[in-house]
Design an enzyme around this catalytic site. Structure first.
Site, PDB file in Angstrom:
ATOM      1  N   GLY A 638      -7.286  -1.392 -11.333  1.00  0.00           N
ATOM      2  CA  GLY A 638      -6.771  -0.167 -11.927  1.00  0.00           C
ATOM      3  C   GLY A 638      -5.412   0.179 -11.357  1.00  0.00           C
ATOM      4  O   GLY A 638      -4.706  -0.668 -10.807  1.00  0.00           O
ATOM      5  N   LYS A 658      -5.840   3.675  -4.535  1.00  0.00           N
ATOM      6  CA  LYS A 658      -6.265   2.724  -5.558  1.00  0.00           C
ATOM      7  C   LYS A 658      -7.431   3.336  -6.322  1.00  0.00           C
ATOM      8  O   LYS A 658      -8.403   3.793  -5.715  1.00  0.00           O
ATOM      9  CB  LYS A 658      -6.715   1.399  -4.935  1.00  0.00           C
ATOM     10  CG  LYS A 658      -5.626   0.615  -4.237  1.00  0.00           C
ATOM     11  CD  LYS A 658      -6.190  -0.701  -3.711  1.00  0.00           C
ATOM     12  CE  LYS A 658      -5.143  -1.508  -2.984  1.00  0.00           C
ATOM     13  NZ  LYS A 658      -5.709  -2.790  -2.470  1.00  0.00           N
ATOM     14  N   ASP A 751      -5.475 -15.687   2.022  1.00  0.00           N
ATOM     15  CA  ASP A 751      -4.352 -15.461   1.098  1.00  0.00           C
ATOM     16  C   ASP A 751      -3.195 -14.798   1.832  1.00  0.00           C
ATOM     17  O   ASP A 751      -2.609 -13.839   1.342  1.00  0.00           O
ATOM     18  CB  ASP A 751      -4.809 -14.601  -0.085  1.00  0.00           C
ATOM     19  CG  ASP A 751      -3.799 -14.609  -1.224  1.00  0.00           C
ATOM     20  OD1 ASP A 751      -2.922 -15.499  -1.236  1.00  0.00           O
ATOM     21  OD2 ASP A 751      -3.877 -13.727  -2.093  1.00  0.00           O
TER      22      ASP A 751
END
Length: 981
Positions: A638, A658, A751
């Site tokens: 979102g 968030k 990551d």
């Protein structure tokens, strides 16, 4: 008659000047009669005989030309007729009459009475007969008058003296013709006139080839209407849409409709269809041109509509003819099996050669074997008992879970890679096999003893065991409280004492083993109740013994400590100073030494209820305490907004928020909140800080600290070249410190990249992005999918790409890439190389060169992070120490990697004498034949190789080019030559 003779003398002069131009006619005009082209007498009929007279004159080429003249101006009532022979109309419904003539000005003739005229009449008569009635019987009513012709310019005696003649041209049309031919008649009523030329013609649309269609000569219509003409395709062409054009009244083609196209095997060249030459083809008439045969196919003859595949290559029925011929893939590589009791997870790497296709799939074959050695081993298909998830055949990802296997059984799994042409090849399929043995569960748990707040358990390991037992996992919870809370403990021993239990409480205990093949299943349960506190004095004698020993030991220790302080405070102080600080925190509780607590990351998936993980590690925030100000981005789940957070008794702070988009599933909600349950476990100045979550109302929110400068990669690109090396080192040191903290908590990031590092206003860098889902489908840096999303190839260690083996060592590799990003101010790692080229280059030993103005020591640290053997890479703690040392000693940063070539004349390149040795030195030996074939056989010739010449030689990988060109610079330095490469 004198006037007549003067006129006849002058008229030829005028003709000589103009006759040559008069004989060039347009292509769309078809001449039926041209008096100037007649080889002899015209033979036209004149009446009366003293009227029109035929005169022969010579043009500039001395070719005789016939004209008619009349000049009976002295007598009144003139009626002189001149008639042509029958003019065949050749199907024309409209013809044109062009008359070129000269006419004398009546006023320039002295002594001429008013009988002189300056006009004449033109008539026509249609007829089917070639012989007409004598002209002396002419009746004007039988002829249709075309027009009365007057001269635009007439000449005078002065013009004759100056030898200036004035020629007039008049054109009239006759339409509606239907008979075989027509006669033209000229009537003179007393003018002095010479007919220099009479031409009768009709107009046509000439033969034309347009859009590969041929349109024939077409006579124009009888009026102004368009004539529709259908074309025919030229040779070796076929109709796409019926070709048509319209012929206009003035002889021009208009409005082309439809077209023809060249048949398969032919292409259009200059309006016709030409066969495709050998090695080329055209598959469809709709294709414009012949094209070269696709790779691995050929055509040996002209006119090819498709190319034939080379031996060993095939084209599937659904493949277009323009597609290269392909072959079956090679076998998959690097099979890995993870056994979990009677379930096996199989993973493998994609085939090195996909056959040139993108539709590679996998099939897994299962056989159950007897376990005997040698030729006596018997294997049979597993049958329907084994269950494959997601499926056994047609797998699109290199992974499958096989369940419902039999325990303590040998299995052989064979994996084959298939593509769209595998069924066309007669060659046997290429397989890769892996042998596994299903494991067995831990034997029954035994109770050894219990106390008021502890229980001691013992068990036997699995037998037989599939691999070495790494550790045991003990799970326990209060009876009937499993859904609310449970605890997981790990040990390498076959026994464990569980402390911190509630007295008089019933607990459920379960144990399972983890071997090299994975976790086994929990074996049964044991239900135990701790003792009540009032039972200790009269109950278990062991407890009384322990208590007595504890009291005695405490008294002795107290006496020793007092004596130590009295005898030698300094010495005891020295001893204490040498003592491990952690030892000072030891405490005696209930007769046991309580060891210092070590924080360890707890994966949210270890919770049966993921919501409990959020409650344990994240603080719930009332939505009324949050004020959203603006949207600053969009995340996977979102929007991401900036806003303000005001908590009771605390000052208002700026935060990032968030929010979970509407319409989410429960699975998405858990994944969204899992990041909060991970972040909530971390507390470090270089890790993004979680402020809390909002879960009791919608939208669900995660609130974190606000980082003013956003992501590190974007921030560096925006401020390219604006920081000192020390400032960049400070950023790198912060990232390394955050990663050291994570590695010590046994958390693997997977990551780590500059895009996942956030920067605040003080240039403090903090590690972020702790989502479990790792869904990176929209990330252009991603490659193939794993269970945790897509792998960012350019940042990922080789073992993580090949074997999905993610560890802190693989995070160190990624940190080396982040170092390169920071020093290069956000440049893209490996530039424009494709992901597959990056994998291949790294596997062959290629490493990123030093960025511009990069200190040698920093590039060496990067190279240390990129060691192929993960055990050779530094730990994050070592990296932090190295960076601290460099920051304290800035002089060590002066030597730049990209200037070292020129500062140190003794380079490795100075020791080689041949091109082959040089290529071996820089680990580019695979290009020896490329250099030799291109004529570069001496080191002197190599000095002048440029990047464009490397392209021509077939050195296409950008990384390989950079490595070769960088070494060429070293060669130039050694030879005292510098060439622009």
């Amino acid at each position: 008659m004198a006037l007549f003779r003067i006129y006849s003398f002058l008229a030829p002069f005028h003709i000589l000047v103009l006759c040559q131009a008069l004989r060039n006619y347009p292509d769309n005009e078809v001449t039926l009669l041209d008096s100037m082209s007649a080889p002899g007498d015209l033979g036209w009929e004149a009446y009366p005989s003293e009227g029109w007279e035929e005169i022969s004159v010579m043009d500039e080429r001395n070719i005789p030309m016939r004209t008619y003249q009349v000049c009976n101006v002295m007598e009144a009532n003139q009626n002189n007729w001149l008639r042509t022979g029958l003019i065949q109309r050749e199907g024309a419904q409209r013809v044109y009459v062009e008359i070129k003539f000269t006419l004398r000005d009546c006023n320039s003739l002295p002594g001429v009475p008013g009988t002189c005229k300056e006009t004449f009449n033109v008539y026509y008569h249609e007829s089917n007969n070639a012989v007409a009635a004598p002209l002396r019987h002419i009746r004007e009513s039988q002829y249709i008058k075309i027009d009365t012709i007057a001269a635009d310019e007439s000449f005078t005696q002065t013009d004759v003296g100056d030898r200036v003649m004035k020629l007039n041209t008049e054109v009239r049309d006759i339409s509606g013709l239907s008979k075989r031919g027509l006669y033209l008649a000229f009537q003179d009523l007393g003018a002095c006139i010479a007919l220099v030329s009479v031409r009768v013609f009709y107009k046509r649309c000439p033969l034309a080839v347009l859009n590969l269609a041929r349109f024939p000569d077409t006579v124009t219509g009888g009026d102004s209407a368009l004539v529709e003409v259908r074309g025919t395709c030229v040779e070796d062409a076929e109709e796409l849409e019926g070709p048509r054009m319209f012929c206009s009244a003035d002889g021009g083609w208009l409005v082309p409709i439809g077209r023809c196209v060249c048949r398969p095997g032919f292409e259009e060249v200059d309006g016709h269809c030409q066969p495709c030459r050998s090695g080329f083809y055209k598959a469809s008439a709709m294709d414009a041109y012949c094209v070269k045969c696709p790779p691995h196919s050929y055509s040996h003859q002209d006119k090819a509509s498709e190319c034939v595949c080379e031996r060993g290559f095939y084209r599937a029925e659904s493949d277009p003819r323009s597609m290269a011929c392909t072959r079956p893939p090679s076998a998959p590589g690097n099979p890995i099996s993870m056994v979990n009791e009677t379930a096996v997870t199989l993973e493998w790497s994609p085939p090195r050669d996909s056959g040139g296709r993108g539709d590679v799939s996998y099939s897994v074959h299962c056989r159950k074997c007897s376990g005997e050695t040698g030729a006596s081993e018997r294997c049979v298909p597993c049958g329907s008992g084994a269950h494959f998830n997601p499926r056994q055949f047609g797998l699109t990802h290199p992974r499958v879970l096989v369940t419902e296997l039999q325990p303590h059984t040998n299995y052989t799994f064979s994996v084959e890679a298939l593509n769209g042409v595998s069924d066309l090849s007669p060659s046997p399929r290429q397989l890769v096999s892996v042998n596994v043995t299903t494991s067995q569960t831990v034997s029954v748990i035994l109770k050894e003893r219990k106390g008021t707040d502890s229980v001691t358990l013992a068990w036997q390991g699995p037998e037989p065991v599939d691999g070495t037992v790494v550790e045991y996992e003990v799970t326990y919870y209060e009876k009937n409280q499993q859904d609310q809370n449970y605890t997981v403990l790990k040990t390498k021993s076959n026994s464990m004492t569980v402390d911190g239990l509630k007295p008089g409480t019933t607990y459920i205990f379960r144990v399972r083993a983890r071997t090299d093949g994975g976790y086994g299943n929990y074996k049964g349960e044991i239900e135990l109740e701790t003792s009540h506190e009032d039972m200790l004095a009269v109950g278990d004698p062991n407890q009384q013994t322990i208590l007595a020993i504890s009291v005695a030991g405490g008294a002795v220790l107290l006496v020793l400590l007092v004596a130590c302080f009295i005898v030698s405070g300094r010495r005891c102080g020295y001893i204490k100073a040498k003592q491990d600080p952690e030892e000072e925190k030891m405490q005696f509780q209930h007769g046991r030494v309580k060891l210092p607590e070590t924080r360890t990351y707890i994966h949210p998936h270890t919770y049966e209820d993921p919501n409990q993980a959020v409650r344990d590690f994240a603080k719930e925030i009332e939505v009324s305490n949050i004020r959203i100000e603006r949207v600053i981005g969009a995340g996977e789940f979102g929007e991401v907004c900036s806003g303000r957070l005001r908590l009771p008794s605390k000052r208002e702070i700026q935060v990032a928020i968030k929010s979970l988009k509407a319409g989410y599933s429960e699975h998405q909600r858990r994944d969204f909140l899992s990041e909060a349950s991970i972040m909530g476990q971390f507390d470090h100045p270089n890790i993004i800080r979680l402020e809390g979550v909002v879960t009791r109302c919608k939208p669900v929110m995660i609130v974190t600290e606000y980082m003013e400068n956003g992501s590190l990669d974007t921030f560096l690109k925006k401020h390219d070249g604006q920081f000192t090396v020390i400032q960049l080192l400070g950023m790198l040191r912060g990232i390394a410190a955050g990663m050291q903290y994570l590695s010590e908590m046994n958390y693997v990031h997977r990551d780590l990249a500059a895009r996942n590092i956030l920067v605040n206003r003080n240039l403090v860098c903090k590690v972020s992005d702790f989502g479990l889902s790792r869904v990176l489908e929209d990330d252009p840096e991603a490659a193939y999918t794993t269970r945790g999303g897509k792998i960012p190839i350019r940042w990922t260690a080789p073992e993580a790409i090949t074997y999905r083996k993610f560890t802190s060592a693989s995070d160190v590799w990624s940190y080396g890439i982040v170092m390169w990003e920071v020093i290069s101010y956000g440049e893209r790692p490996y530039w424009e190389m494709s992901n597959q080229d990056v994998i291949k280059a790294v596997d062959e030993g290629y490493r990123l060169p030093a960025p511009m103005d990069c200190p040698v020591v920093l590039h060496q640290l990067m190279l240390d992070c990129w060691e192929k053997n993960r055990s050779d890479r530094p730990k994050f703690g070592q990296i932090v120490n190295t960076l601290d040392r460099l920051i304290r000693n800035p002089s060590s940063l002066k030597q730049l990697a990209n200037s070292a070539v020129w500062e140190d004349p003794v380079t490795p390149e100075a020791a080689v004498n041949t091109v082959e040795d040089w290529l071996d030195l820089i680990k580019m030996g695979q290009y020896k034949e490329h250099f030799s074939s291109a004529g570069y056989v001496t080191l002197d010739s190599v000095l002048y190789v440029s990047s464009s010449e490397l392209d021509k030689m077939g050195v296409e990988l950008a990384g390989h080019q950079k490595k070769i060109l960088s070494s060429i610079q070293c060669l130039q330095a050694h030879h005292g030559t510098q060439v622009q490469v």
